[in-house]
Design a protein around this motif. Structure first.
Motif, PDB file in Angstrom:
ATOM      1  N   GLY A 102      -6.007   0.013  -8.649  1.00  0.00           N
ATOM      2  CA  GLY A 102      -7.302   0.277  -8.049  1.00  0.00           C
ATOM      3  C   GLY A 102      -7.864  -0.920  -7.315  1.00  0.00           C
ATOM      4  N   TYR A 103      -7.304  -2.109  -7.583  1.00  0.00           N
ATOM      5  CA  TYR A 103      -7.679  -3.342  -6.892  1.00  0.00           C
ATOM      6  C   TYR A 103      -6.598  -4.369  -7.171  1.00  0.00           C
ATOM      7  N   GLY A 104      -6.680  -5.513  -6.528  1.00  0.00           N
ATOM      8  CA  GLY A 104      -5.653  -6.536  -6.690  1.00  0.00           C
ATOM      9  C   GLY A 104      -5.508  -7.003  -8.127  1.00  0.00           C
ATOM     10  N   PHE A 105      -4.270  -7.170  -8.561  1.00  0.00           N
ATOM     11  CA  PHE A 105      -4.029  -7.576  -9.947  1.00  0.00           C
ATOM     12  C   PHE A 105      -4.493  -9.010 -10.215  1.00  0.00           C
ATOM     13  N   GLN A 128      -7.135   3.746   0.012  1.00  0.00           N
ATOM     14  CA  GLN A 128      -6.764   4.457   1.230  1.00  0.00           C
ATOM     15  C   GLN A 128      -5.652   5.482   1.023  1.00  0.00           C
ATOM     16  N   LEU A 129      -4.520   5.067   0.488  1.00  0.00           N
ATOM     17  CA  LEU A 129      -3.379   5.985   0.368  1.00  0.00           C
ATOM     18  C   LEU A 129      -3.651   7.165  -0.568  1.00  0.00           C
ATOM     19  N   LEU A 142       5.942  -0.258   6.112  1.00  0.00           N
ATOM     20  CA  LEU A 142       5.039  -0.938   7.043  1.00  0.00           C
ATOM     21  C   LEU A 142       4.177  -2.002   6.371  1.00  0.00           C
ATOM     22  N   GLY A 143       3.998  -1.892   5.072  1.00  0.00           N
ATOM     23  CA  GLY A 143       3.195  -2.875   4.361  1.00  0.00           C
ATOM     24  C   GLY A 143       1.730  -2.891   4.761  1.00  0.00           C
ATOM     25  N   LEU A 144       1.194  -1.746   5.161  1.00  0.00           N
ATOM     26  CA  LEU A 144      -0.192  -1.683   5.607  1.00  0.00           C
ATOM     27  C   LEU A 144      -1.176  -1.445   4.478  1.00  0.00           C
TER      28      LEU A 144
END
Length: 216
Positions: free
Chosen positions: A60-63, A82-83, A52-54
């Motif tokens: 832990g954060y965007g690279f 979230q996951l 789903l790409g949600l």
């Protein structure tokens, strides 16, 4: 903590209302509670990230981000959280719910409940006392499980490559970094001690008898 709260609310409602809560929703969460931690994490990763790409799949954060006090960074941290978070929560709800349901049914059939109803006391007030009594064993279980929660979190952190306390402790053990091992152990110990202190304070609020004994 959220899994514990949701589980106890679901168990109490299932015991009191029954119906769809007892025959539909509770069995679903009970089934999920028997799924291993790595299984739940893998399912969530496959469905919500790969298909789903949600949500992000790892980290832990965007690279492409540098840690800073910005809204973009905090939104990225929240999205990556979230996951791993829900993979631990979902396997906690069912066990807490079934325990709360059993205690609530026992209290609802107690003699003081029947006597109170014969006396004409409103059912809403009786139920309040019933669930307060049923909460006592659940609170004890919460305090005892604080120290073992790191196990489930560690599995989720490894699968999602999340930089949490569990992966930090695992890396310290592998690298024989004894100061870091001591620091992680100290943090976990403090968490357990604070949880037990919190439980003692909550006991006095929920059960007046314990509050009176604490004052003595």
């Amino acid at each position: 903590m959220l899994g514990w709260i949701l589980g106890n609310v679901l168990g109490a409602v299932s015991a009191y209302k029954k119906g769809i809560f007892d025959k539909g929703i509770l069995p679903v969460f009970l089934f999920m509670s028997n799924v291993p931690a790595f299984g739940m994490a893998t399912v969530l990763l496959y469905v919500f990230s790969l298909k789903l790409g949600l949500a992000p799949s790892s980290g832990g954060y965007g690279f492409d981000l540098i840690p800073s006090a910005s809204i973009t960074f905090f939104r990225s941290v929240l999205a990556h959280y979230q996951l791993p978070f829900w993979s631990v929560v979902l396997i906690t709800v069912g066990g807490q719910a079934i325990g709360m349901r059993s205690m609530s049914i026992y209290e609802l059939n107690a003699d003081y409940v029947k006597y109170s109803r014969f006396m004409g006391i409103k059912d809403r007030k009786i139920v309040g006392y019933v669930f307060r009594n049923a909460m006592l064993p659940q609170i004890t279980g919460l305090a005892m499980s604080i120290g073992t929660m790191i196990g489930g979190a560690l599995v989720a952190e490894i699968i999602f490559s999340y930089p949490g306390l569990g992966t930090t402790l695992l890396a310290a053990v592998k690298g024989r970094d004894y100061p870091l091992i001591s620091a992680c152990t100290l943090i976990i110990t403090i968490m357990v001690l604070l949880a037990n202190l919190f439980v003692e304070l909550i006991y006095g609020v929920i059960d007046p008898r314990i509050k009176a004994a604490q004052q003595d």
